[in-house]
Write an enzyme that holds these catalytic residues in place. Structure first.
Site, mmCIF file in Angstrom:
data_model
loop_
_atom_site.group_PDB
_atom_site.id
_atom_site.type_symbol
_atom_site.label_atom_id
_atom_site.label_comp_id
_atom_site.label_asym_id
_atom_site.label_seq_id
_atom_site.Cartn_x
_atom_site.Cartn_y
_atom_site.Cartn_z
ATOM 1 N N LYS A 52 0.762 -0.945 -0.067
ATOM 2 C CA LYS A 52 -0.066 0.129 0.313
ATOM 3 C C LYS A 52 1.202 1.456 0.159
ATOM 4 O O LYS A 52 0.189 2.135 -0.246
ATOM 5 C CB LYS A 52 -0.734 0.087 1.206
ATOM 6 C CG LYS A 52 -2.191 -0.996 1.204
ATOM 7 C CD LYS A 52 -3.004 -1.472 1.956
ATOM 8 C CE LYS A 52 -3.490 -2.580 1.983
ATOM 9 N NZ LYS A 52 -4.264 -2.837 3.387
ATOM 10 N N GLN A 96 -4.328 -1.511 9.484
ATOM 11 C CA GLN A 96 -4.639 -2.969 8.970
ATOM 12 C C GLN A 96 -5.007 -3.891 9.627
ATOM 13 O O GLN A 96 -4.783 -3.996 10.998
ATOM 14 C CB GLN A 96 -3.110 -2.761 8.768
ATOM 15 C CG GLN A 96 -2.394 -4.792 7.673
ATOM 16 C CD GLN A 96 -2.883 -4.437 6.538
ATOM 17 O OE1 GLN A 96 -3.078 -3.605 5.461
ATOM 18 N NE2 GLN A 96 -4.455 -5.460 6.053
ATOM 19 N N ASP A 119 -11.082 2.318 3.630
ATOM 20 C CA ASP A 119 -10.748 0.815 3.470
ATOM 21 C C ASP A 119 -12.892 0.933 3.628
ATOM 22 O O ASP A 119 -13.402 -0.079 2.795
ATOM 23 C CB ASP A 119 -10.679 0.209 4.656
ATOM 24 C CG ASP A 119 -9.272 -0.214 4.650
ATOM 25 O OD1 ASP A 119 -9.010 -0.567 3.358
ATOM 26 O OD2 ASP A 119 -9.058 -0.990 5.534
#
Ligand code: NDP
Length: 280
Positions: A52, A96, A119
């Site tokens: 990422k 994460q 997200d």
């Protein structure tokens, strides 16, 4: 022979579009900034976070990295999120997952400002998707819609069957297909006669987490098959939830593993980061 839906090429196109938009924003004095938080040193998470950050660098998005020790308390993590929520120079916040035992993932997701939730996991964004309002959408299913659209596959009026009902793939996938006017069925581990249901699908999306589970008997001739699963087989090679060898000759289009859905997830994360500038 089925058309192979090329996630590598389509994700590269999306990344180039993001790069151009970031450059344009820069000329207006606007920097896109993503804060990435990892708690602990889970090797798979470290790889995902690294990828990422690399994608951010390529596109011109500034990334702030927070690598917290495994023993970090939930309170400490929530304090950091609170601080990042309040920072006007931070557009997106990504924590994460999975988090170490003892930290309540739902509480952490809820703590992220929905306007920075790139997200698309915050209940407010999930709710917005459900009622057709704007908001961030979970990256993997959003990427699948892009794969279909950019491959010229119409969704409207099609029988769409989603196998799996997870919060990050199956459920948002079903909502997105519905938004595109598909006729949607969601299946799961309690579905009776799964084969009969999947055989109805013009578009079959499989997110079940079981290697090569979907074989030819589950697929209608001419269907479009999207394979979300990622596994390593005994030879350490990647494979999906779909048995590609037996299914591919039957269908009209299919995503390979690797090189199908996988690369789309990061591309859509980058897309969401760019969007966060206008939402925030
Ligand atoms: P989950 O384990 O959270 O969900 C799996 C779903 O499959 C559940 O809803 C479960 O049903 C259903 N299921 C399990 N067994 C059966 C069965 N025999 N028949 C019908 N349904 C069944 O997985 P995820 O959604 O998180 O991920 C699915 C796969 O996609 C995994 O391989 C994962 O690694 C991969 N993945 C890939 C991504 C990418 O970027 N390409 C991103 C995210 C995931 P129930 O709810 O009843 O238990």
């Amino acid at each position: 022979m089925a058309k192979i839906i090329d996630g590598k090429t389509i994700s590269a196109q999306i990344k180039e579009e993001c790069k151009a938009r970031v450059a344009e924003l820069k000329t207006q004095g606007i920097t896109v900034c993503l804060a990435v938080i990892q708690v602990g040193t889970d090797p798979a998470s470290t790889v995902y976070v690294g990828n990422k950050k690399k994608a951010c660098e390529y596109i011109g998005i500034k990334s702030l990295s927070y690598e917290l020790p495994e023993e970090t308390t939930q309170a400490k993590l929530l304090d950091l999120i609170e601080e990042l929520n309040g920072r006007s120079d931070v557009n997106g916040i990504l924590v994460q997952l999975p988090l170490p035992a003892g930290i309540d993932e739902d509480a952490v997701i809820r703590a992220i400002d929905p306007r920075k939730d790139v997200d698309g996991f915050h209940p407010q964004n999930v709710g917005a998707l459900c009622i057709g309002q704007p908001g961030f959408v979970s990256c993997t299913p959003a990427g699948i819609i892009q794969l279909l659209k950019r491959s010229g596959i119409a969704i409207e009026g099609k029988e769409c069957v989603v196998v799996g009902r997870s919060n990050i793939v199956g459920k948002p996938m079903a909502l997105l297909l519905l938004r595109e006017n598909g006729t949607v069925t969601v299946t799961h581990s309690r579905t009776k006669d799964l084969k009969a249901v999947t055989k109805r699908a013009d578009i079959l999306v499989v997110a079940i987490g079981k290697p090569k589970f979907i074989t030819a008997e589950y697929v209608k001739k001419g269907a479009v098959v999207i394979d979300v699963g990622i596994h390593r087989n005994e030879q350490n090679k990647l494979c999906g939830d779909v048995d590609f060898e037996t299914v591919e000759p039957l269908c009209s289009a299919i995503t390979p593993v690797p090189g199908g859905v996988g690369p789309m997830t990061i591309a859509m994360l980058m897309h969401n980061c760019v969007e966060s500038v206008s939402i925030g």
